[in-house]
Enzyme design. Structure first.
Site, short mmCIF file in Angstrom:
data_model
loop_
_atom_site.label_atom_id
_atom_site.label_comp_id
_atom_site.label_asym_id
_atom_site.label_seq_id
_atom_site.Cartn_x
_atom_site.Cartn_y
_atom_site.Cartn_z
N ASN A 98 -17.74 3.01 -5.79
CA ASN A 98 -17.61 1.01 -5.53
C ASN A 98 -18.23 1.02 -4.63
OD1 ASN A 98 -16.14 -1.10 -5.06
ND2 ASN A 98 -14.40 -0.37 -4.75
N LYS A 138 -18.29 3.76 -1.30
CA LYS A 138 -17.00 4.31 -1.63
C LYS A 138 -17.15 4.89 -3.25
CE LYS A 138 -13.75 1.74 -0.04
NZ LYS A 138 -12.67 0.97 -0.44
N ARG A 140 -18.08 0.04 -10.04
CA ARG A 140 -17.29 -0.77 -9.56
C ARG A 140 -17.84 -2.08 -9.64
NH1 ARG A 140 -14.09 -3.14 -5.39
NH2 ARG A 140 -12.47 -4.62 -6.57
N HIS A 173 -8.65 -7.26 -8.85
CA HIS A 173 -7.75 -6.46 -8.92
C HIS A 173 -7.37 -5.97 -10.38
CE1 HIS A 173 -6.04 -7.88 -5.00
NE2 HIS A 173 -7.46 -6.82 -5.24
N ASN A 205 -4.67 -5.42 1.90
CA ASN A 205 -5.09 -6.23 1.91
C ASN A 205 -5.16 -7.66 1.18
OD1 ASN A 205 -5.45 -6.90 4.78
ND2 ASN A 205 -7.88 -7.26 4.16
N ARG A 251 -6.22 -13.80 3.59
CA ARG A 251 -5.99 -15.09 2.56
C ARG A 251 -4.84 -15.89 2.47
NH1 ARG A 251 -8.37 -11.65 -2.16
NH2 ARG A 251 -9.20 -9.86 -0.27
N ASP A 300 -2.65 -6.51 9.13
CA ASP A 300 -2.33 -5.24 8.92
C ASP A 300 -0.73 -5.41 9.24
OD1 ASP A 300 -3.43 -2.35 8.75
OD2 ASP A 300 -1.64 -2.46 9.47
N ARG A 337 1.26 -3.24 8.54
CA ARG A 337 2.07 -2.87 9.83
C ARG A 337 2.28 -2.75 11.09
NH1 ARG A 337 -1.49 2.84 7.73
NH2 ARG A 337 -2.75 0.89 8.18
N GLY A 397 -2.13 -0.74 -0.90
CA GLY A 397 -1.09 -0.34 0.63
C GLY A 397 -0.14 -0.48 1.18
N ASN A 455 3.31 2.02 -0.13
CA ASN A 455 4.15 3.15 1.44
C ASN A 455 5.31 2.37 1.71
OD1 ASN A 455 1.49 4.68 1.66
ND2 ASN A 455 0.12 3.00 1.87
N GLU A 494 -8.02 3.26 -9.15
CA GLU A 494 -9.21 2.51 -9.45
C GLU A 494 -10.35 3.15 -10.56
OE1 GLU A 494 -9.17 -1.23 -7.39
OE2 GLU A 494 -8.54 -0.36 -6.61
#
Ligand code: AMP
Length: 393
Positions: free
Chosen positions: A4, A11, A85, A175, A205, A235, A277, A279, A325, A329, A379
């Site tokens: 990716n 990645k 990707r 996605h 995110n 966004r 974020d 969290r 994410g 989680n 993915e």
């Protein structure tokens, strides 16, 4: 090798097929900056190197050399194929594709629709092509392909039709690789029924919701670009486009600034004023920050609005899946969303499974009218599977 490549990052996961065992994974970041960062997992341990990484070719060479130096592979000959990707496949690609000159040209032409991403994806491909022997196969896996099954009446905007026919302005979604993986897992978990109605909530995110009927995507919340749909980290998701003109007139922002505000300064960050974020926003809300609480309340309501819409589109729903994410989680987010749906959809959550479980799992009770699953997205695995399938490995 599943890759990716972004504009300044890359990645990767090296996956043994068909066992689907991840041999190693890692990332190269800050490509082109003064000091780059390279992380690779060796025997489960993360090894980090900070060194100048001027371009993607250097990044790929660094990564391939590390594979041999750490004896993850004995030689690069062991790598049979690379799956890349690609963010935007436009209307040209409704499936992954073996890379040839024509595919590269089409992806390059589609850069008009994804100026930040598609050029980086091609640079990543070219770097691997250069570094690996000629017989190694390359496959492009498109983030839009899974959404190419949408009907015209769902992907068209009600604008003058010429903007679609001449300029291809329409909903593409994003996605897709994640929505495909999660919906396929869910169908398996439902016992592979012939008919299935699944809603996938990819809440990270970036965030999107999709409706999948009998394995085919029938609608998705992102649009012409990933700015549309539900609220995200930075966004806005859907807003009345007249807001743009109003802000230009009233605040004196120019168009670029407004679009930047909608992409980078809105969502959880913009409403909470705390962070993008989840969290951080959750923690601030728990400590009494009212803006943070408001950000969470808007986020949850925008998610259920799409779930309601897709419930109607699908004529009911067998399973709602949470991934990415936040979806994977945050038992808090899942519980809040399901509570808001409980009365209308007859959903009942098993608190123990929701809070304490791990991996792919059912988190609704046997009494729940809709099954609710947590399915960690993968993915890279879709990229590896498609690469193997298309190259007949
Ligand atoms: P992603 O883009 O899929 O990596 O997701 C990033 C988002 O997931 C961020 O908003 C994180 O705050 C959120 N996230 C990650 N772990 C947790 C967690 N344990 N609880 C709540 N949110 C989380």
């Amino acid at each position: 090798m599943a890759v990716n490549a972004g504009s300044s990052s890359l990645k990767f996961q090296l996956i043994n097929m068909p066992s689907e065992e991840v041999i190693t994974s890692g990332l190269v970041e800050r490509i082109g900056q003064e000091v780059g960062n390279f992380v690779i997992k060796v025997n489960g341990e993360k090894i980090q190197t900070q060194t100048p990484i001027p371009d993607h070719q250097v990044a790929v060479d660094l990564l391939l050399n590390a594979l041999v130096d750490h004896h993850i592979v004995e030689s690069l000959e062991e790598i049979d194929a690379v799956g890349h990707r690609v963010v935007h496949g436009g209307e040209d690609f409704d499936d992954s594709v073996v890379v040839d000159e024509e595919a590269v040209k089409k992806v390059a032409d589609l850069a008009e629709l994804a100026p930040l991403h598609n050029p980086a994806n091609i640079i990543g491909y070219k770097a691997f092509k250069e570094a690996l022997p000629d017989h190694v196969g390359h496959v492009f896996v498109f983030d839009t392909a899974f959404h190419q099954t949408l009907d015209k009446e769902r992907y068209l905007y009600p604008l003058p039709l010429e903007y679609y026919t001449d300029l291809k302005v329409r909903k593409y979604g994003a996605h897709g690789t994640s929505h495909k993986y999660v919906s396929q897992q869910a169908i398996e978990m439902l016992g592979n029924p012939k008919e299935s109605r699944i809603i996938v909530c990819h809440l990270g995110n970036g965030a999107s919701v999709s409706a999948v009927q009998d394995g085919k995507c029938i609608d998705t919340s992102m649009g012409f670009t990933p700015l549309a749909g539900i609220m995200m980290g930075t966004r806005s998701g859907d807003v009345d486009p007249s807001v743009i003109d109003y802000l230009i007139e009233e605040v004196g922002l120019d168009m670029k600034e407004v679009i930047k505000m909608l992409n980078k300064e809105s969502g959880l960050l913009g409403v909470s004023g705390v962070s993008s974020d989840f969290r951080d926003v959750q923690e601030a809300a728990a400590n009494g920050n009212e803006r943070a609480q408001l950000a969470l309340d808007i986020f949850f309501r925008r998610v259920i609005a799409y779930i309601g819409r897709y419930f109607i589109a699908l004529g009911g729903v067998d399973a709602i899946c949470f991934t990415a994410g936040i979806g994977e989680n945050s038992f808090f987010a899942r519980k809040e969303i399901c509570n808001l749906l409980a009365e209308a959809l007859g959903i009942e959550i098993d608190d123990d499974a929701n809070v304490n479980g791990k991996g792919d799992r059912l988190i609704s009770t046997p009494n729940s009218k809709v099954k609710v699953y947590v399915i960690p997205t993968n993915e890279e695995l879709v990229i590896a599977r498609d690469t193997k399938r298309l190259l007949n490995l």
